[in-house]
Motif scaffolding. Structure first.
Motif, PDB file in Angstrom:
ATOM      1  N   ARG A 167      39.447   5.130  -0.847  1.00  0.00           N
ATOM      2  CA  ARG A 167      39.061   6.524  -0.654  1.00  0.00           C
ATOM      3  C   ARG A 167      38.020   6.911  -1.689  1.00  0.00           C
ATOM      4  N   ALA A 168      36.762   6.910  -1.253  1.00  0.00           N
ATOM      5  CA  ALA A 168      35.679   7.270  -2.163  1.00  0.00           C
ATOM      6  C   ALA A 168      35.842   8.727  -2.580  1.00  0.00           C
ATOM      7  N   SER A 169      36.085   9.588  -1.618  1.00  0.00           N
ATOM      8  CA  SER A 169      36.369  10.996  -1.900  1.00  0.00           C
ATOM      9  C   SER A 169      36.972  11.582  -0.639  1.00  0.00           C
ATOM     10  N   SER A 170      37.662  12.682  -0.783  1.00  0.00           N
ATOM     11  CA  SER A 170      38.230  13.338   0.390  1.00  0.00           C
ATOM     12  C   SER A 170      37.130  13.764   1.346  1.00  0.00           C
ATOM     13  N   ARG A 171      36.015  14.220   0.805  1.00  0.00           N
ATOM     14  CA  ARG A 171      34.894  14.655   1.653  1.00  0.00           C
ATOM     15  C   ARG A 171      34.394  13.504   2.520  1.00  0.00           C
ATOM     16  N   GLU A 172      34.166  12.353   1.906  1.00  0.00           N
ATOM     17  CA  GLU A 172      33.682  11.191   2.661  1.00  0.00           C
ATOM     18  C   GLU A 172      34.734  10.701   3.642  1.00  0.00           C
ATOM     19  N   THR A 173      35.979  10.719   3.237  1.00  0.00           N
ATOM     20  CA  THR A 173      37.071  10.286   4.104  1.00  0.00           C
ATOM     21  C   THR A 173      37.176  11.200   5.316  1.00  0.00           C
ATOM     22  N   LEU A 174      37.059  12.505   5.096  1.00  0.00           N
ATOM     23  CA  LEU A 174      37.091  13.461   6.201  1.00  0.00           C
ATOM     24  C   LEU A 174      35.916  13.251   7.150  1.00  0.00           C
ATOM     25  N   ALA A 175      34.727  13.032   6.605  1.00  0.00           N
ATOM     26  CA  ALA A 175      33.540  12.818   7.444  1.00  0.00           C
ATOM     27  C   ALA A 175      33.692  11.551   8.273  1.00  0.00           C
ATOM     28  N   GLU A 176      34.199  10.499   7.655  1.00  0.00           N
ATOM     29  CA  GLU A 176      34.405   9.240   8.368  1.00  0.00           C
ATOM     30  C   GLU A 176      35.432   9.423   9.483  1.00  0.00           C
ATOM     31  N   ALA A 177      36.528  10.086   9.177  1.00  0.00           N
ATOM     32  CA  ALA A 177      37.571  10.323  10.179  1.00  0.00           C
ATOM     33  C   ALA A 177      37.033  11.157  11.332  1.00  0.00           C
ATOM     34  N   ALA A 178      36.269  12.185  11.021  1.00  0.00           N
ATOM     35  CA  ALA A 178      35.703  13.041  12.063  1.00  0.00           C
ATOM     36  C   ALA A 178      34.782  12.247  12.975  1.00  0.00           C
ATOM     37  N   CYS A 179      33.915  11.455  12.404  1.00  0.00           N
ATOM     38  CA  CYS A 179      32.976  10.677  13.217  1.00  0.00           C
ATOM     39  C   CYS A 179      33.703   9.660  14.090  1.00  0.00           C
ATOM     40  N   GLU A 180      34.728   9.027  13.546  1.00  0.00           N
ATOM     41  CA  GLU A 180      35.535   8.088  14.345  1.00  0.00           C
ATOM     42  C   GLU A 180      36.140   8.804  15.543  1.00  0.00           C
ATOM     43  N   LEU A 181      36.703   9.965  15.291  1.00  0.00           N
ATOM     44  CA  LEU A 181      37.343  10.719  16.367  1.00  0.00           C
ATOM     45  C   LEU A 181      36.337  11.251  17.382  1.00  0.00           C
ATOM     46  N   PHE A 182      35.183  11.709  16.911  1.00  0.00           N
ATOM     47  CA  PHE A 182      34.165  12.185  17.845  1.00  0.00           C
ATOM     48  C   PHE A 182      33.745  11.059  18.784  1.00  0.00           C
ATOM     49  N   LEU A 183      33.633   9.840  18.241  1.00  0.00           N
ATOM     50  CA  LEU A 183      33.280   8.692  19.072  1.00  0.00           C
ATOM     51  C   LEU A 183      34.412   8.316  20.029  1.00  0.00           C
ATOM     52  N   GLU A 184      35.640   8.386  19.561  1.00  0.00           N
ATOM     53  CA  GLU A 184      36.786   7.974  20.367  1.00  0.00           C
ATOM     54  C   GLU A 184      37.142   8.966  21.466  1.00  0.00           C
ATOM     55  N   ALA A 233      42.839  19.575  12.927  1.00  0.00           N
ATOM     56  CA  ALA A 233      44.129  18.923  12.660  1.00  0.00           C
ATOM     57  C   ALA A 233      44.046  17.420  12.930  1.00  0.00           C
ATOM     58  N   ASP A 234      43.335  17.035  13.994  1.00  0.00           N
ATOM     59  CA  ASP A 234      43.151  15.603  14.284  1.00  0.00           C
ATOM     60  C   ASP A 234      42.426  14.919  13.128  1.00  0.00           C
ATOM     61  N   ILE A 235      41.407  15.580  12.637  1.00  0.00           N
ATOM     62  CA  ILE A 235      40.586  15.010  11.555  1.00  0.00           C
ATOM     63  C   ILE A 235      41.415  14.852  10.287  1.00  0.00           C
ATOM     64  N   THR A 236      42.151  15.890   9.930  1.00  0.00           N
ATOM     65  CA  THR A 236      42.927  15.819   8.690  1.00  0.00           C
ATOM     66  C   THR A 236      44.050  14.791   8.802  1.00  0.00           C
ATOM     67  N   GLN A 237      44.651  14.675   9.996  1.00  0.00           N
ATOM     68  CA  GLN A 237      45.701  13.675  10.174  1.00  0.00           C
ATOM     69  C   GLN A 237      45.114  12.276  10.031  1.00  0.00           C
ATOM     70  N   ARG A 238      43.970  12.039  10.663  1.00  0.00           N
ATOM     71  CA  ARG A 238      43.339  10.716  10.572  1.00  0.00           C
ATOM     72  C   ARG A 238      42.954  10.405   9.132  1.00  0.00           C
ATOM     73  N   ALA A 239      42.453  11.405   8.413  1.00  0.00           N
ATOM     74  CA  ALA A 239      42.006  11.198   7.034  1.00  0.00           C
ATOM     75  C   ALA A 239      43.172  11.142   6.051  1.00  0.00           C
ATOM     76  N   GLY A 240      44.325  11.636   6.468  1.00  0.00           N
ATOM     77  CA  GLY A 240      45.472  11.640   5.569  1.00  0.00           C
ATOM     78  C   GLY A 240      45.374  12.691   4.490  1.00  0.00           C
ATOM     79  N   VAL A 241      44.753  13.824   4.817  1.00  0.00           N
ATOM     80  CA  VAL A 241      44.641  14.932   3.859  1.00  0.00           C
ATOM     81  C   VAL A 241      45.120  16.213   4.531  1.00  0.00           C
ATOM     82  N   SER A 242      45.298  17.236   3.736  1.00  0.00           N
ATOM     83  CA  SER A 242      45.790  18.509   4.264  1.00  0.00           C
ATOM     84  C   SER A 242      44.657  19.320   4.903  1.00  0.00           C
TER      85      SER A 242
END
Length: 195
Positions: A11-28, A37-46
């Motif tokens: 986890r480089a940072s929560s910001r980067e983790t959230l961005a990565e999770a969001a992009c994965e989900l947008f593609l999926e 909520a989907d993004i935060t669950q995927r990223a493992g943050v609140s």
């Protein structure tokens, strides 16, 4: 299908983790079908962590560019009567200089797959209007009439945003958006800064 956060992912940072999770989900599953909520669950943050970094899910895509545009707007407004075409173009080049592939580049390249076409049109329009107004204000401060200043602002703001889109669509690892923007300046050569 909801996926659990990946164990062991650095986890480089929560910001980067959230961005990565969001992009994965947008593609999926597409942009519209993806919730915060989907993004935060995927990223493992609140959820509150998400809103510490972003005000909306579209901000995940635009934050990096928005920071650069904000810096350019401040530089343009500080030019006053000393604004020249060269100084403005140099300021605009700073927006795209060393622009690394990021969530926006991924979204521009995969707009159809992510279901982002309409969102990108709207969000690009907002950035275009902001940048065009700052360029036009710099032009009028330097003595250029309002109509010509508005045209210059619109053309140069379009060149910046278009160069990022073209660069991303061709593969963000190839070339640079700065080179594309420099080429685009030639396309607006009929709109010189002076009279």
């Amino acid at each position: 299908m909801k996926m659990e956060p990946r164990a062991g992912r650095p986890r480089a940072s929560s910001r980067e983790t959230l961005a990565e999770a969001a992009c994965e989900l947008f593609l999926e599953q597409g942009y519209e079908a993806t919730s915060v909520a989907d993004i935060t669950q995927r990223a493992g943050v609140s959820r509150s962590s998400f809103f510490n970094y972003f005000s909306s899910k579209s901000d995940v895509l635009w934050t990096g560019l928005d920071e650069r545009i904000e810096q350019a707007v401040a530089a343009l407004s500080g030019m006053g009567t000393d604004a020249t075409g060269e100084a403005v173009r140099d300021t605009l080049l700073h927006i795209v200089r060393d622009f690394a592939p990021d969530p926006l580049a991924l979204a521009l390249r995969n707009a159809v797959a992510m279901g982002l076409q309409e969102e990108l049109v709207t969000d690009t329009g907002i950035r275009h209007a902001r940048l065009a107004a700052a360029i036009a204000a710099a032009a009028t401060s330097s003595g250029i009439d309002v109509i010509r200043a508005d045209i210059l602002g619109a053309a140069q703001a379009a060149a910046v945003l278009s160069s990022l889109r073209v660069w991303a669509e061709h593969g963000a690892g190839q070339g640079s958006p700065e080179a594309v923007l420099r080429e685009s300046y030639a396309a607006i050569h009929d709109l010189p800064w002076g009279t």
